[in-house]
Every structure is written in structure tokens, then in C-alpha cells.
Enzyme design. Structure first.
Site, PDB file in Angstrom:
ATOM      1  N   LYS A   1       3.609  -1.025   0.819  1.00 57.54           N
ATOM      2  CA  LYS A   1       3.608  -0.992  -0.647  1.00 57.54           C
ATOM      3  C   LYS A   1       3.799  -2.409  -1.141  1.00 57.54           C
ATOM      4  O   LYS A   1       4.419  -3.228  -0.463  1.00 57.54           O
ATOM      5  CB  LYS A   1       4.743  -0.105  -1.161  1.00 57.54           C
ATOM      6  CG  LYS A   1       4.597   0.322  -2.603  1.00 57.54           C
ATOM      7  CD  LYS A   1       3.446   1.297  -2.795  1.00 57.54           C
ATOM      8  CE  LYS A   1       3.847   2.619  -3.322  1.00 57.54           C
ATOM      9  NZ  LYS A   1       2.911   3.680  -3.181  1.00 57.54           N
TER      10      LYS A   1
HETATM   11  N1  GLU Z   1      -0.405   4.413  -4.503  1.00 58.33           N
HETATM   12  C1  GLU Z   1      -0.849   5.642  -3.961  1.00 58.33           C
HETATM   13  C2  GLU Z   1       0.273   6.352  -3.227  1.00 58.33           C
HETATM   14  O1  GLU Z   1       1.421   6.109  -3.481  1.00 58.33           O
HETATM   15  C3  GLU Z   1      -2.120   5.499  -3.144  1.00 58.33           C
HETATM   16  C4  GLU Z   1      -2.043   4.568  -1.979  1.00 58.33           C
HETATM   17  C5  GLU Z   1      -3.397   4.322  -1.343  1.00 58.33           C
HETATM   18  O2  GLU Z   1      -4.365   4.927  -1.743  1.00 58.33           O
HETATM   19  O3  GLU Z   1      -3.433   3.490  -0.429  1.00 58.33           O
HETATM   20  O4  GLU Z   1       0.054   7.203  -2.421  1.00 58.33           O
END
Ligand code: GLU
Length: 418
Positions: free
Chosen positions: A108
Site C-alpha cells: 500500500k
Molecule cells: N485499493 C484497492 C484495495 O484496497 C485495490 C488495490 C489494487 O487493485 O491493487 O483493495
């Protein structure tokens, strides 16, 4: 990583992990290896604002584990972003990807800004500078970003452009969730919300709830709005919605088209006249069949877990339910929890499809994408329910233990080197 424990989200992710590690009997010498983030990168991002002033922002990227493939996860722009929170979200991404059988570790990123306070030009410069600072640490086979809270397709387009400039040719596979015109996938934008609606609807069928169930959605961003649209399409009645400006509630159900038009026109649910005004806290405890928290983490707590009145808690957000709230929900078996790492995994699953399409330069039809997505979600829900019944454990423990076990197995079979 004890120095991160002051962050409540990180502490929550660690507490969840420790409980599951105990349940799974993970060998002591493996626990820290699986729990601790592999890499944490913090960068300062100097940016010239429209006023001419130069400001330095703080950006992070946490790559939780590298055992099963590149790391994967969103980039968040929010004023509360700090390293511990990003590390917690990265950890949750790991279990989410493993549970859905995606060949990724979790990651993240985040920049500590309120994106609403900046012009498009400023956001573009922040995004491009963050991307260039991260270039040594990312790549289609290393770490692939995507949108999260406060970021969107445009953010991903700037990232892809900045990275591609460095490499010398277009590299669409560096990010997912980008516009379809530059290598994005059909369906990616709607995928998280539609996945939430699909799972909530499936649970509703299992519980034999009426088709016109009452639904409350907290958060009307990308996830919440598509989840609400999806539920309305299945015939449900949307009785409550909210965003940062507060909530609206109408026990008879909104005129959903009018609500969508209002949000499209004004950018917020604020001022929608189809119901009674209500705070976010109050909205969560109103009677409904399906409650969808689709905004921030830690909104279902020990203060309100005893008061929520739903039959299905479909977690569109990451980490919406605290460990203390979980203990209360375990005493309320009438509530069917669809845990976050399953419920909102539609987004990263279609991100995976996007990455595969980009790597092959071969693109799929939308029907193919949703067929595959629903098949994976349906199968994963069944697996989680089976695990829960087999060991007499709650759905979250079942989902987390399936995800965590997969990472443990990967580390064990690859061994420790050197
Ligand atoms: N931000 C989204 C999540 O928390 C998607 C992450 C992604 O598609 O890599 O799952």
C-alpha cells in the site's frame, strides 16, 4: 516493527494476525517473518504549488511480502496517512491477494494530503514527483500500484506516464485501475463495488432475505456508489447513504435515480432532499438488512457493534471493524459478516486481470471479466464458509487463516536464504 504499534490500524492488523497465528499454530520462528513488512519506503515530495510556494509532502510505500510474486495494492491520498496505517493496509492486501489465489504479495502507498485542497495541476505534480521518487522500488514484476481512497484513474494515468518516460516506452503494466484508453481493463472501475453487491446478494439468498432488502451504505465514493447501484439493480431498497458531509436516511427507500443524479451534479450526497439528515454514526445503527461500510477503517467499534441492526455486514472498506467489535459480533450470530479481505477483493481481482491483459497486450470483453470475477468471488465465499463451519470459527478468522496459511506455506517451501 514495534515502533509502528502506536498506530491503531497497525496494532489492529497485528492483533488479528497474532490471534490467527495462534489458531493456525504457526511455528514461532515463522510468525515474525510472515507478519513484519518486508520493505517500507518513505520519501519527501517537494512540489511547487500554484502560489509559487514550494511545499514538501510525505509519501510512503510499504511492500509487505515478496514471497509469491510482485506486490500489489493501492495508493491513498488522505490527511491521516502515516507509515503505520500504510503498513496495516499492506498487510491486509497480502491476506486479500492470497485468499483470492492471486500471485501477489500485499502493498500500500500513501501521501499525507487532503486531495480536495489541491488544484488538478498540484495533484498532478504531487503524483508525478511521488512516482519518480518511487521508481527504484516499483515495476511490473516488483510492485504494481492502483487507486485507493483519494486517488483515481487520472492519478494512475499520471503515474504510468511518469514511469514510462523514465523507461523510454509505454509500460501500462506498471499500474492498474488506469483509463481503458491507455491499457486499463473494462470493469476495473466498478469491480470493487459490484463485487460487494454480488457477495451481499449471494449472502442474502443464503439467508432467504427478501429481494427488496433495506440497504445502508456508508461512504459514497467509488466503492460505495457502485455497491449501492449494484444492490439497487438486484432489487434492494437503498434506505441510507452517507459521505464525509454526513448521511441521509429514508426508511421507505430513496428514489435511487434521483440520488444518483444529485451526486453526479453536486459531487456529494449533501443536500439530497429524499430523506432525513443524519450523522454517519447514527446512520450505522439504523435498521436494515444489509449494512455496507465503504469508507474509513475502524468505524464499527465496541461502542456501536452491539447496536447495529443489520443481518448482513458487507465490508466494502478495508478494516472497518475493530478487534473489540469483532468480539461483540461473535456473540451476535444473527449477523452474517462478509469480511473485508473477501468482500472488497473484486477490485484487486480485476486489477490482476488488468495486469495480465497488459503483460500479454491482449484485452478481454467485459462479460468475460465479470464472469471470471464472480466465479472467483463465489468460490472464495464458499471456501470461507466451509472453513468457518469446519472449525467453528467466525468468517473473518476463516478468511484470514486461509490467506495467512498460503503465505506461510510459500515461505516454508521456498526456505530461508542465506
Ligand atoms: N485499493 C484497492 C484495495 O484496497 C485495490 C488495490 C489494487 O487493485 O491493487 O483493495
Amino acid at each position: 516493527m514495534k515502533h509502528l504499534l502506536h498506530n491503531p490500524a497497525y496494532k489492529m492488523a497485528c492483533d488479528q494476525f497474532d490471534a490467527v497465528a495462534q489458531f493456525l499454530n504457526i511455528p514461532e520462528n515463522m510468525r515474525e517473518r510472515v507478519k513484519a513488512p518486508k520493505r517500507m519506503v518513505t520519501v519527501s515530495i517537494p512540489v511547487r504549488l500554484d502560489s509559487g510556494e514550494v511545499k514538501v509532502f510525505e509519501g510512503h510505500r510499504v511492500q509487505h511480502h515478496l514471497t509469491l510474486g510482485p506486490t500489489k495494492g493501492g495508493l491513498r491520498y488522505h490527511q491521516s496517512v502515516e507509515l503505520g496505517e500504510v503498513a496495516a493496509l499492506a498487510m491486509w492486501m497480502s491476506w486479500k491477494c492470497a485468499l483470492a489465489d492471486l500471485p501477489y504479495g500485499g502493498a500500500k502507498g500513501g501521501v499525507a494530503i487532503d486531495p480536495h485542497k489541491f488544484s488538478m495541476g498540484e495533484l498532478e505534480r504531487i503524483t508525478r514527483r511521488y512516482t519518480s521518487e518511487m521508481i527504484p522500488f516499483i515495476g511490473p514484476q516488483t510492485d504494481v500500484m492502483a487507486p485507493d481512497m483519494g486517488t483515481n484513474e487520472q492519478t494512475m494515468a499520471w503515474m504510468m506516464d511518469t514511469y514510462s518516460h523514465q523507461i523510454g516506452h509505454a509500460v501500462p503494466s506498471i499500474v492498474t485501475g488506469k483509463p481503458v484508453s491507455i491499457g486499463g481493463s473494462l470493469g476495473r472501475k466498478e469491480a470493487t463495488g459490484r463485487g460487494v453487491a454480488f457477495l451481499a446478494n449471494r449472502a442474502s439468498d443464503m439467508l432467504k432475505l427478501p429481494d427488496d432488502s433495506r440497504v445502508i451504505v456508508q461512504g459514497f465514493g467509488n466503492v460505495g456508489s457502485y455497491a449501492a447501484t449494484g444492490m439497487a439493480k438486484f432489487g434492494a431498497k437503498i434506505v441510507g447513504v452517507s459521505d464525509v458531509s454526513g448521511g441521509i436516511y429514508n426508511p421507505k427507500g430513496f428514489d435511487f435515480q434521483a440520488l444518483e443524479d444529485h451526486v453526479a451534479r453536486t459531487g456529494s450526497v449533501k443536500g439530497f432532499s429524499g430523506g432525513e439528515k443524519m450523522s454517519n454514526e447514527e446512520l450505522l445503527i439504523q435498521p436494515c438488512e444489509i449494512l455496507i461500510p465503504a469508507a474509513m477503517d475502524r468505524v464499527i467499534t465496541d461502542k456501536n457493534a452491539g447496536k447495529i441492526q443489520c443481518r448482513i455486514l458487507a465490508e466494502g472498506a478495508n478494516g472497518p471493524t475493530t478487534v473489540e467489535a469483532d468480539a461483540i459480533l461473535r456473540q451476535r450470530p444473527e449477523i452474517f459478516v462478509i469480511p473485508d479481505i473477501l468482500c472488497n477483493s473484486g477490485g484487486v481481482i480485476v486489477s490482476y486481470f488488468e495486469w495480465v491483459q497488459d503483460l500479454q497486450s491482449f484485452f478481454w470483453a467485459e462479460t468475460e471479466i465479470f464472469d471470471k470475477l464472480y466465479r472467483i468471488l463465489g468460490r472464495t465465499l464458499d471456501t470461507v464458509l466451509k472453513e468457518s463451519r469446519k472449525h467453528n470459527i467466525d468468517h473473518r478468522t476463516a478468511a484470514l487463516s486461509l490467506g495467512i496459511q498460503k503465505v506461510v506455506n510459500g515461505k516454508a517451501i521456498r526456505g530461508l536464504f542465506p
